[in-house]
Design a protein around this motif. Sequence first.
Motif, PDB file in Angstrom:
ATOM      1  N   TRP A 145       0.626  -1.608   0.267  1.00  0.00           N
ATOM      2  CA  TRP A 145       0.059   0.586   0.227  1.00  0.00           C
ATOM      3  C   TRP A 145       0.647   1.259   0.427  1.00  0.00           C
ATOM      4  O   TRP A 145       0.018   2.420  -0.943  1.00  0.00           O
ATOM      5  CB  TRP A 145      -0.855  -0.329   0.954  1.00  0.00           C
ATOM      6  N   PHE A 146       2.170   1.391   0.739  1.00  0.00           N
ATOM      7  CA  PHE A 146       2.814   2.306   0.242  1.00  0.00           C
ATOM      8  C   PHE A 146       4.087   2.874  -0.750  1.00  0.00           C
ATOM      9  O   PHE A 146       4.050   3.939  -0.431  1.00  0.00           O
ATOM     10  CB  PHE A 146       3.650   2.316   1.520  1.00  0.00           C
ATOM     11  N   PHE A 147       3.920   1.779  -1.070  1.00  0.00           N
ATOM     12  CA  PHE A 147       4.313   1.765  -2.717  1.00  0.00           C
ATOM     13  C   PHE A 147       3.174   2.393  -3.595  1.00  0.00           C
ATOM     14  O   PHE A 147       3.670   2.924  -4.818  1.00  0.00           O
ATOM     15  CB  PHE A 147       4.811   0.477  -3.395  1.00  0.00           C
ATOM     16  N   VAL A 148       2.163   1.924  -3.443  1.00  0.00           N
ATOM     17  CA  VAL A 148       1.008   2.147  -4.354  1.00  0.00           C
ATOM     18  C   VAL A 148       1.160   3.631  -4.240  1.00  0.00           C
ATOM     19  O   VAL A 148       0.925   4.368  -5.027  1.00  0.00           O
ATOM     20  CB  VAL A 148      -0.686   1.372  -3.991  1.00  0.00           C
ATOM     21  N   ALA A 149       1.130   4.557  -2.773  1.00  0.00           N
ATOM     22  CA  ALA A 149       1.130   5.793  -2.139  1.00  0.00           C
ATOM     23  C   ALA A 149       2.411   6.029  -3.047  1.00  0.00           C
ATOM     24  O   ALA A 149       2.062   7.464  -2.981  1.00  0.00           O
ATOM     25  CB  ALA A 149       0.786   6.232  -0.561  1.00  0.00           C
ATOM     26  N   LEU A 150       3.848   5.736  -3.023  1.00  0.00           N
ATOM     27  CA  LEU A 150       4.415   6.761  -3.433  1.00  0.00           C
ATOM     28  C   LEU A 150       4.490   6.610  -4.534  1.00  0.00           C
ATOM     29  O   LEU A 150       4.866   7.583  -5.501  1.00  0.00           O
ATOM     30  CB  LEU A 150       5.228   5.463  -2.968  1.00  0.00           C
ATOM     31  N   ILE A 151       4.147   5.661  -5.940  1.00  0.00           N
ATOM     32  CA  ILE A 151       3.268   6.172  -7.305  1.00  0.00           C
ATOM     33  C   ILE A 151       2.234   7.115  -7.648  1.00  0.00           C
ATOM     34  O   ILE A 151       2.231   7.878  -8.073  1.00  0.00           O
ATOM     35  CB  ILE A 151       3.600   4.803  -7.798  1.00  0.00           C
TER      36      ILE A 151
END
Length: 90
Positions: free
Chosen positions: A10-16
Amino acid sequence: MKNTLKSSGWFFVALITCPCHLVLLLPLFAGTALGSYFMEFKDVIFILMSLLFIFALFKGWRKIDPESKQKTKKESAPIHDCCSLKRIKS
């Protein structure tokens, strides 16, 4: 372990989907159909990515510490258990 992986996702999706990264993503899609769509509807894409960013951060924080969610539920409302052994024994 499973919650850590999910929260990292989820944090990777937030980063992108962070709206400030939209400026970096647009040149990557230059010359593609997706890039032309992004350039045509920049405002809509900015709003959608902002909402997805906020949602992904929320889900990531919830997955990283699920115990805090249970603690707040216990403190806010008492749980009534009609089949509790404590109640039957007393």
